[in-house]
Enzyme design. Sequence first.
Site, PDB file in Angstrom:
ATOM      1  N   LYS B  86       0.824  -1.213   0.000  1.00 51.35           N
ATOM      2  CA  LYS B  86       0.000   0.000   0.000  1.00 51.35           C
ATOM      3  C   LYS B  86       0.859   1.265   0.000  1.00 51.35           C
ATOM      4  O   LYS B  86       0.444   2.298  -0.502  1.00 51.35           O
ATOM      5  CB  LYS B  86      -0.923   0.008   1.222  1.00 51.35           C
ATOM      6  CG  LYS B  86      -1.882  -1.174   1.278  1.00 51.35           C
ATOM      7  CD  LYS B  86      -3.056  -1.004   0.346  1.00 51.35           C
ATOM      8  CE  LYS B  86      -3.979  -2.230   0.383  1.00 51.35           C
ATOM      9  NZ  LYS B  86      -5.069  -2.138  -0.605  1.00 51.35           N
ATOM     10  N   GLU B 108      -9.441   5.909   3.127  1.00 50.69           N
ATOM     11  CA  GLU B 108     -10.219   4.893   3.823  1.00 50.69           C
ATOM     12  C   GLU B 108      -9.265   3.755   4.125  1.00 50.69           C
ATOM     13  O   GLU B 108      -8.226   3.630   3.488  1.00 50.69           O
ATOM     14  CB  GLU B 108     -11.346   4.378   2.926  1.00 50.69           C
ATOM     15  CG  GLU B 108     -10.938   3.247   1.969  1.00 50.69           C
ATOM     16  CD  GLU B 108      -9.921   3.654   0.911  1.00 50.69           C
ATOM     17  OE1 GLU B 108      -9.835   4.856   0.612  1.00 50.69           O
ATOM     18  OE2 GLU B 108      -9.207   2.768   0.402  1.00 50.69           O
ATOM     19  N   SER B 371       1.883  -9.687  -0.439  1.00 57.37           N
ATOM     20  CA  SER B 371       1.529  -8.263  -0.417  1.00 57.37           C
ATOM     21  C   SER B 371       1.822  -7.579   0.910  1.00 57.37           C
ATOM     22  O   SER B 371       2.011  -6.365   0.955  1.00 57.37           O
ATOM     23  CB  SER B 371       0.058  -8.098  -0.784  1.00 57.37           C
ATOM     24  OG  SER B 371      -0.753  -8.865   0.086  1.00 57.37           O
TER      25      SER B 371
HETATM   26  C1  PLP Z   1      -1.392  -6.832   2.889  1.00 61.71           C
HETATM   27  C2  PLP Z   1      -2.553  -6.575   2.002  1.00 61.71           C
HETATM   28  N1  PLP Z   1      -2.700  -7.305   0.900  1.00 61.71           N
HETATM   29  C3  PLP Z   1      -3.738  -7.133   0.074  1.00 61.71           C
HETATM   30  C4  PLP Z   1      -4.725  -6.199   0.331  1.00 61.71           C
HETATM   31  C5  PLP Z   1      -5.869  -6.098  -0.618  1.00 61.71           C
HETATM   32  O1  PLP Z   1      -5.853  -4.965  -1.411  1.00 61.71           O
HETATM   33  P1  PLP Z   1      -5.510  -5.010  -2.944  1.00 61.71           P
HETATM   34  O2  PLP Z   1      -6.376  -6.042  -3.571  1.00 61.71           O
HETATM   35  O3  PLP Z   1      -5.852  -3.635  -3.418  1.00 61.71           O
HETATM   36  O4  PLP Z   1      -4.086  -5.312  -3.113  1.00 61.71           O
HETATM   37  C6  PLP Z   1      -4.607  -5.396   1.471  1.00 61.71           C
HETATM   38  C7  PLP Z   1      -5.633  -4.384   1.757  1.00 61.71           C
HETATM   39  O5  PLP Z   1      -5.782  -3.817   2.773  1.00 61.71           O
HETATM   40  C8  PLP Z   1      -3.490  -5.587   2.321  1.00 61.71           C
HETATM   41  O6  PLP Z   1      -3.341  -4.854   3.422  1.00 61.71           O
END
Ligand code: PLP
Lengths: 282, 398
Positions: B86, B108, B371
């Site tokens: 993020k 948000e 992620s």
């Molecule tokens: C660690 C992590 N992975 C994935 C996501 C999902 O978001 P996105 O699909 O936009 O990557 C989030 C959302 O808060 C997150 O904190």
Amino acid sequence: MATAKMAEAANGIGRIAAAFDAARDEGRAALMPYMMGGFPDLETSAALIDAYADTGADLIELGVPYSDPLADGPVIHAAATEALAAGTRFGDVMTLCERVSARVPVLPMVYVNVVLTLGPDRFAATLERAGAAGAIIPDLPPGEDDSIAEALIERGLAPIGFVAPTTAPERLRAIAAAATGFTYVVSLTGVTGERAEVPPELAALVGAVRESSPAPAAVGFGIGTPEHAATVGEMADGVIIGTRLVRAVADAGGREEAVDAVRSFLADTRVALAAGVSAPER
Amino acid sequence: MSTVESRFGPYGGRYVPEVLIAALDELTAAWEEARTDPVYREELGALLRDFVGRPTPLYEAKRLSERTGRRVFLKREDLTHTGAHKINNAVGQALLARRMGKTRIIAETGAGQHGVATATACALFGLECIVYMGTEDMRRQKPNVERMELMGARVEPVEAGARTLKEAVSAAIRDWVTNVGDTHYIIGSAVGPAPYPALVRDLQRVIGEEAREQILAAAGRLPDRVIACVGGGSNAIGTFAPFVDDGGVELIGVEAAGEGLDGRHGAPLSAGRTGVLHGSLSAVIADEEGQILEAHSISAGLDYPGVGPEHTMLRDSGRARYVAITDEEALRALRVLARLEGIVPALESSHAIAWVLSESAGEGIDLITLSGRGDKDLAEALAGLKRLDDGDGDGEDG
Ligand SMILES: Cc1ncc(COP(=O)(O)O)c(C=O)c1O
């Protein structure tokens, strides 16, 4: 009110024009109260829409409850949530529309996802069957999806375009020039809800819309008292009152009290509008 | 016409109140200019390197590879400053907001990772920061609430609906409708009205660009499968984008199946319908009248009934495939990765790991975007695992 107008009045767009003309002939702005269909329940809202028609609404904006009403403040949002929780469906709101649509032009106010889920054609056909005069779609800015406007116009219904204080001048002129029914002028930069005063820049905004448009300009968002309504009625062709009326229903102790509250507010507002000066001729 | 896409096939668009159109036009123009401006790019590149800690490593997870019988590489977004991808988007948008002369930032957050990233970027640039967060998520992600406040952000509790991400986005949009003059809304995923889906993808593209170069260096070829979890879809689209033209690379997005696709879930691409949520046309979870339904996922970041429009286009075209993993599978995968590799993944990322654990037939190279890290999820994950173990009567995962 000549016979030509009666002939025009056959379709929704014509009936909207006739309603604004009739108010104008009386030297005042048209009064367009909003209500949330199915709030707090269907029977009460049936009594309320009858009261609107009886107490001098020139047009009615009929809210279709929606799960994610982005253009609405907390009062209308909460009313929508409650109406949905009470089991209100789109068809129920159309039944409310049908109750009074022969007497007063009714414009459902409906979020675009409900429209797209039905499909533009079925949506327009359903509105036509319920006698609606047009549709107000607050999250469909002009130009975003012309198929919805086209489906409505094909049936003589008015897709209502919005103009806001932030709308760029060139865009404002284009929206106003293309208006069917009326242009919905959002009085302030914000969501629905009562405000303490009428924004000082409103007169210029309404003036710009009226200058570019063959259709009337009606102002909504923020109008909370008969006096506000009268002030706005001096600049605009129509005055839309939403949150104040929804709050009156929310605060009422029961069905009769709710009906009395909206009746007395609407009667006071009609008097205030009639006592004020009307918007200048263009 | 702007080169910043507003539609992806039929999807996307700007289904918002008229009040926002001018701001969206302004943002589109600003991004069009900034993204090719050497000054902006250099400034962003330096921040990503020195502040965020990029490039993040591509790590060959040997014990996980042994378990699956395939070579598995992890793109370590969990090692960025603040612990999730993020931050790539938050820093890029904060820099853009400053360039546009906006002084007030709103955001948000669901998992709290985007809120923390935005609070971090705002502290860095001295911008006022307000973060909307559902009260259920404030409970689930308490450490992140505390981190945001420590960095000077104000966390606005949102009480509407299920008190999770959907309502937080709605509250942020309503704030923006009201304060659009001096305020920039840093949306946290590749969702929302145009230009946001394109803007966020452009800023997250760095994940896939680095990973593509790194895998070529490490394995001497492109991977067979690229896998990422999909909430709103930002880490996935950022990972996929540089691989879209590599025909031989399979792209797999993993949604949250929650309690199962026939129950409460967060998988609009797998089990939703076409509709509008938060300003764009895409896949949504809604009923037959178009009312948006509450999503459910154990991971707050995937607990959302919508998804970015570009994913819906990629699904329709068949270029990417979307699958779904349940709460239970994700929880177990979190523990597997912790024990096999000494990495505690975020519950969101655990969905991507779980899919690879369950679909590991044949040989080949898998590249998974990890992620984020799981520190924020510890309490929720430990409680969930305990429930599973008590039900199973043992503590092991296959
Ligand atoms: C660690 C992590 N992975 C994935 C996501 C999902 O978001 P996105 O699909 O936009 O990557 C989030 C959302 O808060 C997150 O904190």
